[in-house]
Design a protein around this motif. Structure first.
Motif, PDB file in Angstrom:
ATOM      1  N   PRO A 189      -7.918  13.296   2.966  1.00 23.34           N
ATOM      2  CA  PRO A 189      -8.014  12.741   1.614  1.00 23.34           C
ATOM      3  C   PRO A 189      -6.912  11.727   1.299  1.00 23.34           C
ATOM      4  O   PRO A 189      -5.926  11.617   2.026  1.00 23.34           O
ATOM      5  CB  PRO A 189      -7.894  13.977   0.726  1.00 23.34           C
ATOM      6  CG  PRO A 189      -7.082  14.935   1.531  1.00 23.34           C
ATOM      7  CD  PRO A 189      -7.503  14.723   2.961  1.00 23.34           C
ATOM      8  N   ILE A 190      -7.127  11.004   0.199  1.00 26.30           N
ATOM      9  CA  ILE A 190      -6.157  10.021  -0.264  1.00 26.30           C
ATOM     10  C   ILE A 190      -5.119  10.737  -1.137  1.00 26.30           C
ATOM     11  O   ILE A 190      -5.452  11.336  -2.153  1.00 26.30           O
ATOM     12  CB  ILE A 190      -6.843   8.912  -1.090  1.00 26.30           C
ATOM     13  CG1 ILE A 190      -7.933   8.220  -0.270  1.00 26.30           C
ATOM     14  CG2 ILE A 190      -5.804   7.892  -1.572  1.00 26.30           C
ATOM     15  CD1 ILE A 190      -8.782   7.250  -1.068  1.00 26.30           C
ATOM     16  N   ILE A 191      -3.885  10.707  -0.703  1.00 23.16           N
ATOM     17  CA  ILE A 191      -2.779  11.295  -1.471  1.00 23.16           C
ATOM     18  C   ILE A 191      -2.081  10.152  -2.196  1.00 23.16           C
ATOM     19  O   ILE A 191      -1.606   9.211  -1.555  1.00 23.16           O
ATOM     20  CB  ILE A 191      -1.787  12.035  -0.566  1.00 23.16           C
ATOM     21  CG1 ILE A 191      -2.524  12.998   0.388  1.00 23.16           C
ATOM     22  CG2 ILE A 191      -0.757  12.769  -1.396  1.00 23.16           C
ATOM     23  CD1 ILE A 191      -3.295  14.087  -0.303  1.00 23.16           C
ATOM     24  N   ALA A 192      -2.032  10.222  -3.515  1.00 23.81           N
ATOM     25  CA  ALA A 192      -1.512   9.098  -4.291  1.00 23.81           C
ATOM     26  C   ALA A 192      -0.420   9.545  -5.242  1.00 23.81           C
ATOM     27  O   ALA A 192      -0.455  10.661  -5.756  1.00 23.81           O
ATOM     28  CB  ALA A 192      -2.649   8.433  -5.080  1.00 23.81           C
ATOM     29  N   HIS A 245       0.035   5.168  -2.059  1.00 25.92           N
ATOM     30  CA  HIS A 245      -0.870   6.181  -1.522  1.00 25.92           C
ATOM     31  C   HIS A 245      -0.772   6.218  -0.005  1.00 25.92           C
ATOM     32  O   HIS A 245      -0.253   5.276   0.614  1.00 25.92           O
ATOM     33  CB  HIS A 245      -2.322   5.883  -1.949  1.00 25.92           C
ATOM     34  CG  HIS A 245      -2.875   4.631  -1.338  1.00 25.92           C
ATOM     35  ND1 HIS A 245      -2.719   3.397  -1.926  1.00 25.92           N
ATOM     36  CD2 HIS A 245      -3.556   4.413  -0.180  1.00 25.92           C
ATOM     37  CE1 HIS A 245      -3.286   2.473  -1.170  1.00 25.92           C
ATOM     38  NE2 HIS A 245      -3.793   3.053  -0.102  1.00 25.92           N
ATOM     39  N   PHE A 246      -1.263   7.306   0.571  1.00 27.66           N
ATOM     40  CA  PHE A 246      -1.407   7.411   2.025  1.00 27.66           C
ATOM     41  C   PHE A 246      -2.560   8.359   2.309  1.00 27.66           C
ATOM     42  O   PHE A 246      -3.018   9.098   1.427  1.00 27.66           O
ATOM     43  CB  PHE A 246      -0.115   7.891   2.692  1.00 27.66           C
ATOM     44  CG  PHE A 246       0.283   9.295   2.338  1.00 27.66           C
ATOM     45  CD1 PHE A 246      -0.135  10.385   3.112  1.00 27.66           C
ATOM     46  CD2 PHE A 246       1.098   9.554   1.237  1.00 27.66           C
ATOM     47  CE1 PHE A 246       0.241  11.680   2.795  1.00 27.66           C
ATOM     48  CE2 PHE A 246       1.466  10.847   0.912  1.00 27.66           C
ATOM     49  CZ  PHE A 246       1.037  11.914   1.692  1.00 27.66           C
ATOM     50  N   SER A 297      -6.223  12.075  -4.650  1.00 29.20           N
ATOM     51  CA  SER A 297      -7.106  11.169  -5.398  1.00 29.20           C
ATOM     52  C   SER A 297      -6.550  10.799  -6.771  1.00 29.20           C
ATOM     53  O   SER A 297      -7.318  10.481  -7.689  1.00 29.20           O
ATOM     54  CB  SER A 297      -8.504  11.779  -5.558  1.00 29.20           C
ATOM     55  OG  SER A 297      -9.110  11.983  -4.297  1.00 29.20           O
ATOM     56  N   ALA A 298      -5.220  10.861  -6.925  1.00 29.88           N
ATOM     57  CA  ALA A 298      -4.562  10.524  -8.194  1.00 29.88           C
ATOM     58  C   ALA A 298      -5.114  11.347  -9.351  1.00 29.88           C
ATOM     59  O   ALA A 298      -5.077  10.913 -10.501  1.00 29.88           O
ATOM     60  CB  ALA A 298      -4.716   9.022  -8.498  1.00 29.88           C
ATOM     61  N   ILE A 305      -8.548   5.340  -8.198  1.00 27.75           N
ATOM     62  CA  ILE A 305      -7.345   5.908  -7.579  1.00 27.75           C
ATOM     63  C   ILE A 305      -6.254   4.846  -7.486  1.00 27.75           C
ATOM     64  O   ILE A 305      -5.089   5.087  -7.841  1.00 27.75           O
ATOM     65  CB  ILE A 305      -7.670   6.474  -6.186  1.00 27.75           C
ATOM     66  CG1 ILE A 305      -8.627   7.668  -6.291  1.00 27.75           C
ATOM     67  CG2 ILE A 305      -6.387   6.889  -5.453  1.00 27.75           C
ATOM     68  CD1 ILE A 305      -9.157   8.158  -4.955  1.00 27.75           C
ATOM     69  N   LEU A 306      -6.622   3.657  -7.027  1.00 25.26           N
ATOM     70  CA  LEU A 306      -5.647   2.574  -6.909  1.00 25.26           C
ATOM     71  C   LEU A 306      -5.122   2.151  -8.279  1.00 25.26           C
ATOM     72  O   LEU A 306      -3.923   1.889  -8.439  1.00 25.26           O
ATOM     73  CB  LEU A 306      -6.284   1.377  -6.194  1.00 25.26           C
ATOM     74  CG  LEU A 306      -6.729   1.600  -4.748  1.00 25.26           C
ATOM     75  CD1 LEU A 306      -7.393   0.346  -4.195  1.00 25.26           C
ATOM     76  CD2 LEU A 306      -5.566   2.025  -3.867  1.00 25.26           C
TER      77      LEU A 306
END
Length: 242
Positions: A105-108, A97-98, A118-119, A90-91
């Protein structure tokens, strides 16, 4: 682009659809299903394809054993419960992201310019994951060209991805690639003008069928929708282009 009115449309899945293997010819597989089921594409049809099968055809698989999580990925993994290797992907595939809540969840913001949960990383199994196509608009154009060549019908193609919203539970379907139709449309009435994310509306309509887990129907045809020809793609409506 001001849209012609659409008063009604139909939608159907191309099924049964084969389970694709990495590198398979997606357009050829779609054409095989059309032939096997006696289905004809018509001029103006919109072929909506799940992004995962595009990724499979384009060999976008990543073996998680080869991913080395950074300290930031390990910290996010502990906070969200996501595997550290997935967090690292994801990174690697996003610019910022936040977290929607304390635990995700991870919003990217994907490097392509889309804001995605999650990208857009799709778990393949405990050992791997699928990345988005390198250029979804280019993938849509190539698929449209192949389908038009194979079938002789002038169709549009939309690549749809299942995605969540930061403000609510659950998933919907959005467009990440398009060819043959505009990503945006404008409707006007009584002096009021509304710009709409046209291909997202298309993806959401098809998502009623695409979103049924376990059904194995990654391709849906929408028929009867009015649109003008365009190859601008989904990138044309992004605030942050790649």
């Amino acid at each position: 682009m001001t849209a012609a009115p659409t008063s009604g449309f139909s939608a159907f899945a191309l099924e049964p659809f084969p389970e694709l293997q990495p590198g398979d010819d997606l357009a050829g597989s779609i054409t095989d299903v059309l032939t096997r089921t006696g289905t004809d594409l018509k001029d103006g049809d919109v072929v909506v394809v799940a992004s995962k099968v595009v990724s499979i055809a384009e060999k976008r698989y990543v073996d998680l054993a080869g991913v080395s999580p950074s300290p930031e990925a390990l910290e996010l993994s502990a906070q969200t419960g996501k595997p550290a290797a997935i967090v690292q992907l994801i990174l690697d595939n996003s610019t910022e992201h936040f977290l929607a809540t304390e635990r995700g969840p991870i919003i990217a913001r994907h490097t392509l310019g889309y804001q995605l949960t999650s990208a857009g990383i799709d778990r393949a199994s405990s050992e791997g994951a699928w990345l988005l196509p390198v250029d979804p608009d280019a993938s849509a154009r190539a698929l449209r060209y192949a389908l038009t060549t194979y079938t002789g019908s002038d169709v549009a193609v939309v690549i749809a991805d299942s995605d969540g919203r930061a403000d609510r539970r659950g998933a919907t379907a959005i467009s990440i690639g398009a060819a043959g139709m505009p990503a945006l449309r404008v409707t006007e009435h009584g002096g009021k003008r509304q710009e709409e994310t046209f291909t997202d509306l298309i993806a959401a309509a098809a998502g009623i069928i695409l979103g049924q887990r376990g059904r194995g129907a990654p391709v849906v045809v929408l028929r009867g929708i009015s649109y003008e020809a365009s190859d601008e793609g989904v990138a044309a409506m992004l605030h942050h282009r790649p």
